[in-house]
Design an enzyme around this catalytic site. Structure first.
Site, short mmCIF file in Angstrom:
data_model
loop_
_atom_site.label_atom_id
_atom_site.label_comp_id
_atom_site.label_asym_id
_atom_site.label_seq_id
_atom_site.Cartn_x
_atom_site.Cartn_y
_atom_site.Cartn_z
CG HIS A 31 36.71 -47.99 77.17
ND1 HIS A 31 37.21 -47.59 75.94
CD2 HIS A 31 36.56 -47.05 77.80
CE1 HIS A 31 37.71 -46.64 76.02
NE2 HIS A 31 37.56 -46.23 77.42
CG ASP A 33 30.67 -48.44 72.74
OD1 ASP A 33 31.81 -48.67 72.71
OD2 ASP A 33 30.32 -47.27 72.49
CB SER A 64 29.41 -23.72 64.61
OG SER A 64 29.75 -23.47 65.92
N GLY A 116 33.85 -34.50 77.86
CA GLY A 116 33.78 -35.96 77.57
C GLY A 116 32.18 -36.30 77.61
CB SER A 120 31.62 -34.88 68.39
OG SER A 120 32.19 -35.90 69.36
CG ASP A 164 29.62 -41.52 72.81
OD1 ASP A 164 29.41 -42.16 73.80
OD2 ASP A 164 30.84 -41.16 72.47
CE1 TYR A 216 36.73 -45.33 72.83
CE2 TYR A 216 37.14 -45.69 70.42
CZ TYR A 216 36.45 -45.91 71.60
OH TYR A 216 34.99 -46.17 71.52
C1 GLA Z 1 33.91 -42.71 73.73
C2 GLA Z 1 33.12 -43.66 72.41
C3 GLA Z 1 32.04 -44.54 72.80
C4 GLA Z 1 32.40 -45.36 74.16
C5 GLA Z 1 33.15 -44.71 75.25
C6 GLA Z 1 33.70 -45.67 76.24
O1 GLA Z 1 32.65 -41.94 74.36
O2 GLA Z 1 32.58 -42.45 71.62
O3 GLA Z 1 31.76 -45.24 71.77
O4 GLA Z 1 33.34 -46.46 73.55
O5 GLA Z 1 34.06 -43.92 74.68
O6 GLA Z 1 32.84 -46.26 76.89
#
Ligand code: GLA
Length: 372
Positions: A31, A33, A64, A116, A120, A164, A216
């Site tokens: 959290h 970025d 897919s 997680g 995506s 990501d 989020y």
């Molecule tokens: C998700 C979001 C990322 C980042 C993380 C937390 O994966 O896609 O951009 O904010 O949560 O670090």
């Protein structure tokens, strides 16, 4: 290759090429970025492959191997479900003024779902990487990652940061990706656990709580509000933490405390890795988890139990990874403790009547690339 056979079956011809983009796990820097801060993820050996051929008529035909019916879209806006992540990249590139026609696409993925681990982002980046080559766009890897993020932010509607997509596009085998999310400067840092007798275990809780996306967005807002109150562009700019905390209260105060200390922890981990002291990063992983649990409030019971039982079983450190509210935790474990960590975590889950989590080691793999 399965994805090529499926392409032939679907469209009666050979694909122009096959590309691959990996999922990611984040070692530390959570959290941070979207606060212009620091992150240290790495690309995983699992990801998404795409067999693709260009089409002149602008139409998207998408299939897919992990989803039901194939779809044919006259425009990206018609996409639903998983197809939005693909169509969104066409949309983002075209919005950005790129001449991108249509495509026939078959997708095959092996990122564990709901873990997680950014399946995506892998899907977006593989499509961006394929289109970049097929349409000769001349984009850098970071520009592909940014287009993928735009697809997710403005087309899918999830206000994620850049971590990501950047990890998927820019990862390198055997290395973690240190990134300054303001300058977008990156450095690949050697991350060789085996030579230190260590493993990084992923503990997939198998749960994803409903509130994940809404929470989020709220965390992101808390951070932006705190930055505004403090008169800085982003929480990255807070240099006097005590002074900043004195000006804040409630949620904004807690979020700020997490983000500022988490950036420091990333820098500390980088320092230890540089010094070859990878065994010593464990306490920083533990501190990151406590901060995410208590200050940022994005953990959940399944993640807390995974982390606590891993440490009780002998892990050198553990933390939730990714956005939170489910997904996966990571644990840094010496080779001779792997079994006892597995037993400890599996036992703790069984005691609570929860389904056994999947536990597997992760090593840094290469980022997006052409396979065929
Ligand atoms: C998700 C979001 C990322 C980042 C993380 C937390 O994966 O896609 O951009 O904010 O949560 O670090």
């Amino acid at each position: 290759m399965r994805v090529v056979e499926a392409f032939r079956d679907s469209y009666g011809m050979e694909p122009a090429g096959v590309w691959h983009a990996p999922g990611r796990v984040n070692l530390i820097g959570e959290h941070t970025d979207y606060n212009d801060g620091f992150v240290l993820p790495f690309a995983l050996p699992w990801g998404v492959s795409a067999a693709v051929s260009p089409r002149e008529d602008g139409v998207l035909r998408l299939r897919s191997l992990q989803a039901g019916e194939p779809v044919t879209l006259a425009t990206p806006g018609e996409a639903e479900g998983w197809a939005r992540y693909v169509a969104g990249v066409f949309w983002a590139l075209r919005q950005g003024g790129q001449r991108v026609g249509g495509a026939d696409v078959v997708i095959d993925g092996d990122v564990p779902r709901g873990a997680g681990l950014s399946s995506s982002a892998a899907l977006e980046v593989v499509v961006g990487t394929a289109l970049n080559e097929l349409y000769g766009l001349g984009l850098t890897k970071m520009e592909i990652a940014l287009a993928a993020q735009r697809a997710e932010n403005d087309f899918v509607g999830m206000p994620c940061g850049i971590m990501d997509q950047a990890a998927s596009a820019l990862g390198e085998e055997g290395k973690a990706l240190f990134m300054d999310c303001r300058s977008l400067g990156t450095r690949n840092i050697p991350f060789d656990l085996a030579s230190h007798g260590l493993q990084l275990l992923i503990i997939n809780t198998g749960v994803r709580h409903e509130l994940a996306d809404g929470q989020y967005a709220r965390r992101r807002e808390d951070c932006e509000n705190a930055a505004e109150r403090l008169g800085v562009d982003a929480l990255r700019d807070v240099t006097d933490l005590a002074g900043a905390l004195a000006k804040l209260s409630g949620d904004e105060r807690r979020r700020t405390q997490h983000v500022v200390t988490e950036n420091h922890r990333v820098e500390a981990v980088i320092g230890l890795l540089r010094a070859g002291a990878v065994r010593e990063i464990g306490s920083l992983l533990n501190a990151s988890h406590l901060s995410l649990r208590d200050q940022f409030e994005v953990s959940c019971a399944e993640l807390d139990v995974a982390v606590e039982s891993a440490v009780r079983g002998g892990a050198r450190g553990a933390r939730m990874t990714g956005g939170g509210f489910g997904g996966s935790a990571i644990a840094l474990v010496a080779d001779d403790r792997v079994e006892s960590v597995r037993e400890s975590v599996t036992g703790a889950y069984a005691e609570r009547g929860w389904a056994a989590p999947e536990i597997y080691p992760a090593t840094p793999a290469a980022g997006a690339r052409r396979l065929l």
